[in-house]
Design an enzyme around this catalytic site. Sequence first.
Site, PDB file in Angstrom:
ATOM      1  N   GLY A 152       0.807  -1.209   0.000  1.00 54.00           N
ATOM      2  CA  GLY A 152       0.000   0.000   0.000  1.00 54.00           C
ATOM      3  C   GLY A 152       0.842   1.262   0.000  1.00 54.00           C
TER       4      GLY A 152
ATOM      5  CG  LEU B 244      -1.091   2.137  -4.062  1.00 53.80           C
ATOM      6  CD1 LEU B 244      -2.198   1.916  -5.089  1.00 53.80           C
ATOM      7  CD2 LEU B 244      -0.219   0.897  -3.950  1.00 53.80           C
ATOM      8  CG  HIS B 245       5.416   4.983  -5.133  1.00 50.63           C
ATOM      9  ND1 HIS B 245       5.849   4.205  -6.178  1.00 50.63           N
ATOM     10  CD2 HIS B 245       5.961   4.448  -4.017  1.00 50.63           C
ATOM     11  CE1 HIS B 245       6.634   3.263  -5.724  1.00 50.63           C
ATOM     12  NE2 HIS B 245       6.716   3.371  -4.409  1.00 50.63           N
TER      13      HIS B 245
ATOM     14  CG  HIS C 292       3.125   0.777  -5.541  1.00 52.15           C
ATOM     15  ND1 HIS C 292       3.342   1.849  -4.702  1.00 52.15           N
ATOM     16  CD2 HIS C 292       3.776  -0.267  -4.980  1.00 52.15           C
ATOM     17  CE1 HIS C 292       4.077   1.474  -3.681  1.00 52.15           C
ATOM     18  NE2 HIS C 292       4.361   0.197  -3.820  1.00 52.15           N
TER      19      HIS C 292
ATOM     20  CE  LYS D 137      13.424   2.478  -4.308  1.00 49.32           C
ATOM     21  NZ  LYS D 137      12.763   1.895  -3.158  1.00 49.32           N
TER      22      LYS D 137
ATOM     23  CD  GLN E  19      10.171  -7.527  -2.770  1.00 47.04           C
ATOM     24  OE1 GLN E  19      10.150  -7.336  -1.564  1.00 47.04           O
ATOM     25  NE2 GLN E  19       9.394  -6.851  -3.586  1.00 47.04           N
TER      26      GLN E  19
ATOM     27  CB  VAL F 292       8.463   4.904 -11.605  1.00 44.30           C
ATOM     28  CG1 VAL F 292       7.973   6.293 -12.022  1.00 44.30           C
ATOM     29  CG2 VAL F 292       7.801   3.832 -12.473  1.00 44.30           C
TER      30      VAL F 292
ATOM     31  CB  SER G 133      10.830   4.743  -1.763  1.00 48.30           C
ATOM     32  OG  SER G 133      10.605   4.228  -0.466  1.00 48.30           O
TER      33      SER G 133
ATOM     34  NE  ARG H  98      10.923   2.014   4.798  1.00 54.59           N
ATOM     35  CZ  ARG H  98      10.630   0.799   4.353  1.00 54.59           C
ATOM     36  NH1 ARG H  98      10.660   0.559   3.054  1.00 54.59           N
ATOM     37  NH2 ARG H  98      10.317  -0.172   5.200  1.00 54.59           N
TER      38      ARG H  98
HETATM   39  O1  PAF Z   1       7.701  -4.973  -2.290  1.00 53.05           O
HETATM   40  C1  PAF Z   1       6.805  -4.979  -1.440  1.00 53.05           C
HETATM   41  O2  PAF Z   1       6.002  -4.034  -1.321  1.00 53.05           O
HETATM   42  C2  PAF Z   1       6.699  -6.149  -0.470  1.00 53.05           C
HETATM   43  O3  PAF Z   1       7.954  -6.630  -0.128  1.00 53.05           O
HETATM   44  C3  PAF Z   1       5.813  -7.282  -1.003  1.00 53.05           C
HETATM   45  C4  PAF Z   1       6.391  -7.909  -2.249  1.00 53.05           C
HETATM   46  C5  PAF Z   1       4.425  -6.746  -1.299  1.00 53.05           C
HETATM   47  C6  PAF Z   1       5.671  -8.382   0.045  1.00 53.05           C
HETATM   48  O4  PAF Z   1       5.088  -7.902   1.208  1.00 53.05           O
END
Ligand code: PAF
Length: 296
Positions: free
Chosen positions: A25, A27-28, A31, A143, A147, A170, A179, A181
């Site tokens: 959540g 969002l930017h 996303h 980004k 992960q 982006v 981000s 953050r």
């Molecule tokens: O990248 C993220 O926002 C999180 O690490 C994810 C992939 C939704 C898992 O919680």
Amino acid sequence: MRITKSFAETRAASLGTVGLVPTMGFLHEGHLSLITAARQASDTVVMSMFVNPLQFDRDDDLVRYPRDLERDVELATAAGADIVFAPELEEMYPQEQFTRVIVNQLSDELEGPNRPGHFEGVATVVAKLLAGIQPDRSFFGRKDAQQLAIVRRMATDLSMPGEIVGVPIVREADGLALSSRNVFLSAEERAAALALSRGLMRAADLAGGGEREGSALSAAVHNEVGDSLEVEYVTLAGQDLVQPLETLDRPAFLALAAWAGETRLIDNIHFDSDEFVADRGTRLTERSVLYGTGEI
Ligand code: PAF
């Protein structure tokens, strides 16, 4: 747009091919670009929004993480999502979670040592989302390069059906990687943080000019940042195994993490092709939705 709270309800509402965009959540445009990619490839686009406690190594970070479901649903709808899956903690973790997904080796470097347990938490929740929603494709931002590598490897190792798709970073108009953050940065911290993307762009230029030494590419970032931020690492790593590389001789990314005050930032550029032309991400031409009204 439909908001769902359970896996069963989400599966029942998903028709045809399903594209999943997992998020936490707030969002930017990063996303929203995942929704655009998912929209082009899927009949139903599901965006999950769940702040996953399992992946936070610091309690203060979990508490501080920004949340605004109403705002997020509005943005996801406008971007073309069909379903927002926003489960409560009890749906995701109905009982003590004895099962954890650990992707060895790929979690050991870069973010791994700095964020103990983080990737175990990510891999576990993504495995649950893939099992519970059963998407044909899942979309992750480049980004979070490590992960992405870990999720890809987990899906392959565990024979999970469905494709894992990586989507370019982006950036804000001045280069700062988007981000959630970023909203925590003061004006001074934000100005200092711009050195990170400037350093990466300098490294991309050097690689474009034929530089292949990882240390020279990292040095370009360090030189740009100087002591204006506390840098944790700047590392050239392989895209598949996230192993540090001395030489840019295979698909790789140059990744960094640094602290701007109390806010930890990560960023990277990817090198994909034989010529190692960098994927520098895309840039917004307008102010990010992150900031609501007011100037950056
Ligand atoms: O990248 C993220 O926002 C999180 O690490 C994810 C992939 C939704 C898992 O919680």
